[in-house]
Design a protein around this motif. Structure first.
Motif, PDB file in Angstrom:
ATOM      1  N   GLU A  10       0.833  -1.207   0.000  1.00 47.28           N
ATOM      2  CA  GLU A  10       0.000   0.000   0.000  1.00 47.28           C
ATOM      3  C   GLU A  10       0.865   1.253   0.000  1.00 47.28           C
ATOM      4  OE1 GLU A  10      -3.386   0.290  -0.167  1.00 47.28           O
ATOM      5  OE2 GLU A  10      -3.374  -1.875  -0.507  1.00 47.28           O
ATOM      6  N   LYS A  11       0.438   2.237  -0.790  1.00 49.60           N
ATOM      7  CA  LYS A  11       1.198   3.477  -0.937  1.00 49.60           C
ATOM      8  C   LYS A  11       0.445   4.626  -0.272  1.00 49.60           C
ATOM      9  CE  LYS A  11       3.252   2.000  -5.307  1.00 49.60           C
ATOM     10  NZ  LYS A  11       2.958   0.597  -5.153  1.00 49.60           N
ATOM     11  N   TYR A  12       1.197   5.419   0.487  1.00 50.70           N
ATOM     12  CA  TYR A  12       0.621   6.551   1.205  1.00 50.70           C
ATOM     13  C   TYR A  12       1.478   7.790   0.994  1.00 50.70           C
ATOM     14  CZ  TYR A  12      -1.908   2.888   3.673  1.00 50.70           C
ATOM     15  OH  TYR A  12      -2.693   1.805   3.965  1.00 50.70           O
ATOM     16  N   ALA A  13       0.839   8.940   1.084  1.00 54.35           N
ATOM     17  CA  ALA A  13       1.541  10.222   1.098  1.00 54.35           C
ATOM     18  C   ALA A  13       1.093  10.951   2.359  1.00 54.35           C
ATOM     19  CB  ALA A  13       1.212  11.043  -0.138  1.00 54.35           C
ATOM     20  N   THR A  14       2.024  11.640   2.997  1.00 55.54           N
ATOM     21  CA  THR A  14       1.660  12.396   4.188  1.00 55.54           C
ATOM     22  C   THR A  14       0.763  13.569   3.796  1.00 55.54           C
ATOM     23  OG1 THR A  14       3.586  13.839   4.030  1.00 55.54           O
ATOM     24  CG2 THR A  14       3.834  11.803   5.338  1.00 55.54           C
ATOM     25  N   ARG A  15       0.124  14.142   4.793  1.00 48.88           N
ATOM     26  CA  ARG A  15      -0.742  15.303   4.550  1.00 48.88           C
ATOM     27  C   ARG A  15       0.065  16.445   3.932  1.00 48.88           C
ATOM     28  NH1 ARG A  15      -5.626  16.835   7.277  1.00 48.88           N
ATOM     29  NH2 ARG A  15      -5.153  15.061   8.614  1.00 48.88           N
ATOM     30  N   GLY A  16       1.301  16.638   4.424  1.00 40.44           N
ATOM     31  CA  GLY A  16       2.152  17.699   3.885  1.00 40.44           C
ATOM     32  C   GLY A  16       2.424  17.520   2.401  1.00 40.44           C
ATOM     33  N   VAL A  17       2.732  16.295   2.006  1.00 46.28           N
ATOM     34  CA  VAL A  17       2.975  16.015   0.586  1.00 46.28           C
ATOM     35  C   VAL A  17       1.689  16.237  -0.208  1.00 46.28           C
ATOM     36  CG1 VAL A  17       3.525  14.202  -1.090  1.00 46.28           C
ATOM     37  CG2 VAL A  17       4.903  14.445   0.989  1.00 46.28           C
ATOM     38  N   SER A  18       0.572  15.748   0.296  1.00 41.73           N
ATOM     39  CA  SER A  18      -0.707  15.908  -0.403  1.00 41.73           C
ATOM     40  C   SER A  18      -1.057  17.368  -0.608  1.00 41.73           C
ATOM     41  CB  SER A  18      -1.830  15.206   0.360  1.00 41.73           C
ATOM     42  OG  SER A  18      -1.603  13.821   0.392  1.00 41.73           O
ATOM     43  N   GLU A  19      -0.688  18.219   0.340  1.00 41.72           N
ATOM     44  CA  GLU A  19      -1.013  19.637   0.254  1.00 41.72           C
ATOM     45  C   GLU A  19      -0.064  20.420  -0.646  1.00 41.72           C
ATOM     46  OE1 GLU A  19      -1.052  20.853   4.356  1.00 41.72           O
ATOM     47  OE2 GLU A  19      -3.059  20.020   4.697  1.00 41.72           O
ATOM     48  N   ARG A  20       1.197  19.987  -0.763  1.00 44.73           N
ATOM     49  CA  ARG A  20       2.204  20.790  -1.479  1.00 44.73           C
ATOM     50  C   ARG A  20       2.646  20.233  -2.821  1.00 44.73           C
ATOM     51  NH1 ARG A  20       7.103  21.942   2.098  1.00 44.73           N
ATOM     52  NH2 ARG A  20       7.741  22.993   0.199  1.00 44.73           N
ATOM     53  N   VAL A  21       2.386  18.955  -3.073  1.00 47.90           N
ATOM     54  CA  VAL A  21       2.854  18.333  -4.316  1.00 47.90           C
ATOM     55  C   VAL A  21       1.634  17.867  -5.115  1.00 47.90           C
ATOM     56  CG1 VAL A  21       4.258  16.494  -5.300  1.00 47.90           C
ATOM     57  CG2 VAL A  21       4.980  17.596  -3.168  1.00 47.90           C
ATOM     58  N   PRO A  22       1.447  18.404  -6.334  1.00 48.15           N
ATOM     59  CA  PRO A  22       0.292  17.996  -7.135  1.00 48.15           C
ATOM     60  C   PRO A  22       0.233  16.473  -7.334  1.00 48.15           C
ATOM     61  CG  PRO A  22       1.373  19.894  -8.128  1.00 48.15           C
ATOM     62  CD  PRO A  22       2.264  19.410  -7.008  1.00 48.15           C
ATOM     63  N   LEU A  23      -0.987  15.958  -7.411  1.00 48.86           N
ATOM     64  CA  LEU A  23      -1.203  14.516  -7.515  1.00 48.86           C
ATOM     65  C   LEU A  23      -0.508  13.917  -8.734  1.00 48.86           C
ATOM     66  CD1 LEU A  23      -2.506  11.973  -6.385  1.00 48.86           C
ATOM     67  CD2 LEU A  23      -4.570  12.562  -7.685  1.00 48.86           C
ATOM     68  N   ASP A  24      -0.506  14.632  -9.878  1.00 47.42           N
ATOM     69  CA  ASP A  24       0.137  14.051 -11.066  1.00 47.42           C
ATOM     70  C   ASP A  24       1.632  13.841 -10.843  1.00 47.42           C
ATOM     71  OD1 ASP A  24       0.571  16.850 -11.171  1.00 47.42           O
ATOM     72  OD2 ASP A  24       0.455  16.930 -13.359  1.00 47.42           O
ATOM     73  N   ILE A  25       2.262  14.705 -10.052  1.00 49.35           N
ATOM     74  CA  ILE A  25       3.682  14.519  -9.754  1.00 49.35           C
ATOM     75  C   ILE A  25       3.869  13.342  -8.802  1.00 49.35           C
ATOM     76  CG2 ILE A  25       5.729  15.557  -8.683  1.00 49.35           C
ATOM     77  CD1 ILE A  25       4.767  18.259  -9.815  1.00 49.35           C
ATOM     78  N   GLN A  26       3.010  13.242  -7.784  1.00 41.12           N
ATOM     79  CA  GLN A  26       3.093  12.104  -6.868  1.00 41.12           C
ATOM     80  C   GLN A  26       2.980  10.787  -7.631  1.00 41.12           C
ATOM     81  OE1 GLN A  26       0.513  12.325  -3.353  1.00 41.12           O
ATOM     82  NE2 GLN A  26       0.274  14.516  -3.765  1.00 41.12           N
ATOM     83  N   LEU A  27       1.998  10.711  -8.524  1.00 44.44           N
ATOM     84  CA  LEU A  27       1.793   9.489  -9.310  1.00 44.44           C
ATOM     85  C   LEU A  27       2.992   9.206 -10.210  1.00 44.44           C
ATOM     86  CD1 LEU A  27      -1.981   9.908 -10.207  1.00 44.44           C
ATOM     87  CD2 LEU A  27      -0.981   8.362  -8.507  1.00 44.44           C
ATOM     88  N   ALA A  28       3.588  10.261 -10.754  1.00 41.94           N
ATOM     89  CA  ALA A  28       4.767  10.086 -11.610  1.00 41.94           C
ATOM     90  C   ALA A  28       5.940   9.512 -10.811  1.00 41.94           C
ATOM     91  CB  ALA A  28       5.155  11.412 -12.254  1.00 41.94           C
ATOM     92  N   LEU A  29       6.095   9.937  -9.547  1.00 43.50           N
ATOM     93  CA  LEU A  29       7.193   9.412  -8.722  1.00 43.50           C
ATOM     94  C   LEU A  29       6.996   7.930  -8.427  1.00 43.50           C
ATOM     95  CD1 LEU A  29       7.740  12.370  -6.212  1.00 43.50           C
ATOM     96  CD2 LEU A  29       8.831  11.961  -8.430  1.00 43.50           C
ATOM     97  N   TRP A  30       5.758   7.530  -8.113  1.00 39.38           N
ATOM     98  CA  TRP A  30       5.474   6.095  -7.914  1.00 39.38           C
ATOM     99  C   TRP A  30       5.766   5.335  -9.211  1.00 39.38           C
ATOM    100  CZ3 TRP A  30       5.452   4.847  -3.127  1.00 39.38           C
ATOM    101  CH2 TRP A  30       4.807   5.603  -2.149  1.00 39.38           C
TER     102      TRP A  30
END
Length: 107
Positions: A10-30
């Motif tokens: 399971e993959k999680y992002a902290t609240r800080g990451v969710s607030e400061r990093v757009p979702l498309d970038i998060q998905l690209a890193l995964w």
């Protein structure tokens, strides 16, 4: 845990990451981690991602530097995203039970 098993839970992002990093970038890193596994790279349980913006032909381009300590690895990936972010470092850590994307100060 083998390399192919790493970063598969399971993959999680902290609240800080969710607030400061757009979702498309998060998905690209995964996705970068998934592609490295498919290539057969040996992954360290802690991945470091540095996000930088470079101007190419006057347009902002997201630059991602991915590195790890053991075995040493560093590569640069260019992403075309709607809202590039600059000057952000993220860690992605696989604890074995789950994977977490966080800022270093959240560790």
């Amino acid at each position: 845990m083998t390399t192919n098993e790493m970063f598969s839970s399971e993959k999680y992002a902290t609240r800080g990451v969710s607030e400061r990093v757009p979702l498309d970038i998060q998905l690209a890193l995964w996705s970068i981690l998934d592609k490295r596994k498919q290539r057969g790279d040996t992954l360290d349980s802690m991945q470091v991602f540095e996000l930088i913006v470079e101007l190419v032909d006057g347009e902002p381009l997201q630059v991602v530097r991915n590195r790890q300590e053991q075995p040493p690895h560093e590569e640069t990936i260019y992403l075309d995203v709607s809202e590039p972010v600059d000057g952000i470092t993220l860690w992605v850590i696989d604890s074995g039970e789950y994977c977490t994307m966080l800022f270093p100060n959240e560790y």
